[in-house]
Each structure stands twice: as C-alpha cells, then as structure tokens.
Design a protein around this motif. Structure first.
Motif, mmCIF file in Angstrom:
data_model
loop_
_atom_site.group_PDB
_atom_site.id
_atom_site.type_symbol
_atom_site.label_atom_id
_atom_site.label_comp_id
_atom_site.label_asym_id
_atom_site.label_seq_id
_atom_site.Cartn_x
_atom_site.Cartn_y
_atom_site.Cartn_z
ATOM 1 N N LEU A 1 0.863 -1.175 0.000
ATOM 2 C CA LEU A 1 0.000 0.000 0.000
ATOM 3 C C LEU A 1 0.899 1.225 0.000
ATOM 4 O O LEU A 1 1.911 1.241 0.687
ATOM 5 C CB LEU A 1 -0.866 0.067 1.270
ATOM 6 C CG LEU A 1 -1.835 -1.049 1.568
ATOM 7 C CD1 LEU A 1 -2.601 -0.733 2.852
ATOM 8 C CD2 LEU A 1 -2.800 -1.266 0.441
ATOM 9 N N THR A 2 0.517 2.235 -0.757
ATOM 10 C CA THR A 2 1.228 3.498 -0.635
ATOM 11 C C THR A 2 0.790 4.127 0.684
ATOM 12 O O THR A 2 -0.209 3.719 1.288
ATOM 13 C CB THR A 2 0.889 4.451 -1.801
ATOM 14 O OG1 THR A 2 -0.497 4.782 -1.731
ATOM 15 C CG2 THR A 2 1.237 3.835 -3.148
ATOM 16 N N GLU A 3 1.520 5.125 1.129
ATOM 17 C CA GLU A 3 1.132 5.822 2.357
ATOM 18 C C GLU A 3 -0.254 6.443 2.205
ATOM 19 O O GLU A 3 -1.051 6.439 3.144
ATOM 20 C CB GLU A 3 2.166 6.889 2.715
ATOM 21 C CG GLU A 3 1.837 7.640 3.990
ATOM 22 C CD GLU A 3 1.696 6.772 5.237
ATOM 23 O OE1 GLU A 3 0.741 6.987 6.008
ATOM 24 O OE2 GLU A 3 2.542 5.881 5.447
ATOM 25 N N ALA A 4 -0.569 6.966 1.020
ATOM 26 C CA ALA A 4 -1.892 7.568 0.784
ATOM 27 C C ALA A 4 -3.003 6.519 0.910
ATOM 28 O O ALA A 4 -4.056 6.783 1.504
ATOM 29 C CB ALA A 4 -1.938 8.221 -0.592
ATOM 30 N N ALA A 5 -2.775 5.328 0.364
ATOM 31 C CA ALA A 5 -3.779 4.262 0.462
ATOM 32 C C ALA A 5 -3.940 3.815 1.908
ATOM 33 O O ALA A 5 -5.063 3.601 2.385
ATOM 34 C CB ALA A 5 -3.385 3.085 -0.420
ATOM 35 N N ALA A 6 -2.829 3.659 2.617
ATOM 36 C CA ALA A 6 -2.888 3.237 4.018
ATOM 37 C C ALA A 6 -3.650 4.260 4.857
ATOM 38 O O ALA A 6 -4.483 3.899 5.700
ATOM 39 C CB ALA A 6 -1.486 3.021 4.570
ATOM 40 N N GLN A 7 -3.397 5.539 4.622
ATOM 41 C CA GLN A 7 -4.105 6.586 5.367
ATOM 42 C C GLN A 7 -5.600 6.547 5.072
ATOM 43 O O GLN A 7 -6.419 6.696 5.975
ATOM 44 C CB GLN A 7 -3.534 7.965 5.032
ATOM 45 C CG GLN A 7 -4.211 9.097 5.793
ATOM 46 C CD GLN A 7 -4.134 8.924 7.300
ATOM 47 O OE1 GLN A 7 -3.090 8.601 7.855
ATOM 48 N NE2 GLN A 7 -5.256 9.111 7.981
ATOM 49 N N ARG A 8 -5.970 6.316 3.819
ATOM 50 C CA ARG A 8 -7.395 6.233 3.461
ATOM 51 C C ARG A 8 -8.061 5.052 4.157
ATOM 52 O O ARG A 8 -9.180 5.168 4.663
ATOM 53 C CB ARG A 8 -7.551 6.137 1.941
ATOM 54 C CG ARG A 8 -8.975 6.039 1.490
ATOM 55 C CD ARG A 8 -9.755 7.282 1.848
ATOM 56 N NE ARG A 8 -11.120 7.143 1.384
ATOM 57 C CZ ARG A 8 -12.119 7.882 1.811
ATOM 58 N NH1 ARG A 8 -11.915 8.832 2.696
ATOM 59 N NH2 ARG A 8 -13.323 7.699 1.333
ATOM 60 N N VAL A 9 -7.390 3.912 4.193
ATOM 61 C CA VAL A 9 -7.943 2.733 4.863
ATOM 62 C C VAL A 9 -8.098 3.007 6.356
ATOM 63 O O VAL A 9 -9.133 2.678 6.951
ATOM 64 C CB VAL A 9 -7.070 1.481 4.608
ATOM 65 C CG1 VAL A 9 -7.531 0.317 5.470
ATOM 66 C CG2 VAL A 9 -7.098 1.113 3.128
ATOM 67 N N ARG A 10 -7.091 3.618 6.980
ATOM 68 C CA ARG A 10 -7.194 3.956 8.409
ATOM 69 C C ARG A 10 -8.391 4.867 8.671
ATOM 70 O O ARG A 10 -9.158 4.654 9.616
ATOM 71 C CB ARG A 10 -5.905 4.613 8.902
ATOM 72 C CG ARG A 10 -4.777 3.641 9.161
ATOM 73 C CD ARG A 10 -3.620 4.285 9.919
ATOM 74 N NE ARG A 10 -2.941 5.303 9.150
ATOM 75 C CZ ARG A 10 -1.912 5.072 8.336
ATOM 76 N NH1 ARG A 10 -1.447 3.855 8.185
ATOM 77 N NH2 ARG A 10 -1.343 6.063 7.681
ATOM 78 N N THR A 11 -8.585 5.861 7.817
ATOM 79 C CA THR A 11 -9.718 6.781 7.958
ATOM 80 C C THR A 11 -11.044 6.030 7.821
ATOM 81 O O THR A 11 -11.976 6.248 8.603
ATOM 82 C CB THR A 11 -9.633 7.906 6.898
ATOM 83 O OG1 THR A 11 -8.416 8.622 7.106
ATOM 84 C CG2 THR A 11 -10.808 8.851 6.994
ATOM 85 N N MET A 12 -11.131 5.143 6.847
ATOM 86 C CA MET A 12 -12.359 4.364 6.644
ATOM 87 C C MET A 12 -12.644 3.470 7.847
ATOM 88 O O MET A 12 -13.796 3.357 8.283
ATOM 89 C CB MET A 12 -12.230 3.521 5.369
ATOM 90 C CG MET A 12 -12.224 4.344 4.090
ATOM 91 S SD MET A 12 -11.699 3.415 2.612
ATOM 92 C CE MET A 12 -12.780 2.018 2.628
ATOM 93 N N LEU A 13 -11.615 2.832 8.384
ATOM 94 C CA LEU A 13 -11.799 1.957 9.544
ATOM 95 C C LEU A 13 -12.215 2.748 10.778
ATOM 96 O O LEU A 13 -13.061 2.295 11.557
ATOM 97 C CB LEU A 13 -10.526 1.157 9.822
ATOM 98 C CG LEU A 13 -10.206 0.049 8.826
ATOM 99 C CD1 LEU A 13 -8.802 -0.491 9.061
ATOM 100 C CD2 LEU A 13 -11.234 -1.076 8.916
ATOM 101 N N GLU A 14 -11.630 3.934 10.960
ATOM 102 C CA GLU A 14 -11.993 4.770 12.103
ATOM 103 C C GLU A 14 -13.454 5.207 12.009
ATOM 104 O O GLU A 14 -14.183 5.182 13.002
ATOM 105 C CB GLU A 14 -11.080 5.999 12.180
ATOM 106 C CG GLU A 14 -9.677 5.675 12.634
ATOM 107 C CD GLU A 14 -8.709 6.843 12.480
ATOM 108 O OE1 GLU A 14 -9.161 7.976 12.173
ATOM 109 O OE2 GLU A 14 -7.502 6.618 12.654
#
Length: 108
Positions: free
Chosen positions: A5-18
């Motif tokens: 995952l790129t950092e941008a993708a990882a951040q988006r997934v973290r936001t979605m999970l939160e």
C-alpha cells in the motif's frame, strides 16, 4: 508474495476503519466479472480465515484469500484524489495482461 500500500492508500484505509468503528483491516480479492475476466473486490476485513494471507503495510493489515493471491501478488494499491469528484483506489498490478476498455475488469 506481497502486496504493498502506498502511504496515501494506508491513510485512506485507516480513515475508513476509524469512521466504521470496527474491522481489522482491508480485504482485497478478485471475482469473475466483466468482459476481460476478473474484477477487484475491496471490502473491510472483519476476520481472518485459514484460507487467508495477511500482510501489513504502513500499519494497515491487508487480508487476501488464497484464490486471489496469484492474481494480486506484487500489486501496489494507491489512493489517488484528483479533485473533490474524482478520487479512489488505483491498482498497480504487474500481473494484468489485458483490461477492458471501461477499466472494470482485467485478465492475467
């Protein structure tokens, strides 16, 4: 075998999970679909089965079933936002040999 995952993708997934408030990570897979053969499946991972492989990238767990793994191995998932109306995950998959004109399906 790996998925990145790129950092941008990882951040988006973290936001979605939160926002969702539950889930252990991102589930990626494939299903038969479209004119070229397969489509990507993106969902929340709520559990890990014996049939799954788990990767961690930038602190995000990515869960992939063993049937999808050969088609996704080596793939990088990015999150691209061009403007307020055009954003989403981008699949950089070295296994793709062909894709349909609409971009909805691919073959390996």
């Amino acid at each position: 075998m790996s998925i990145q995952l790129t950092e941008a993708a990882a951040q988006r997934v973290r936001t979605m999970l939160e926002k969702r408030g539950e889930g252990i990570g991102l589930r990626l897979g494939t299903r038969k679909s479209g004119c070229s053969g397969f489509a990507y499946v993106v969902d929340y991972a709520d559990e890990v089965t014996d049939d799954d492989q788990v990767f961690e990238c930038h602190g995000v767990k990515v869960v992939i079933d063993s049937n999808s793994m050969p088609m996704l191995d080596g793939m990088e998932l990015d999150y691209v936002r061009q403007n307020a109306l055009n954003e989403g995950f981008e699949f950089n998959n070295p296994n793709v040999k062909d894709s349909c004109g609409c971009g909805e399906s691919f073959s390996v």
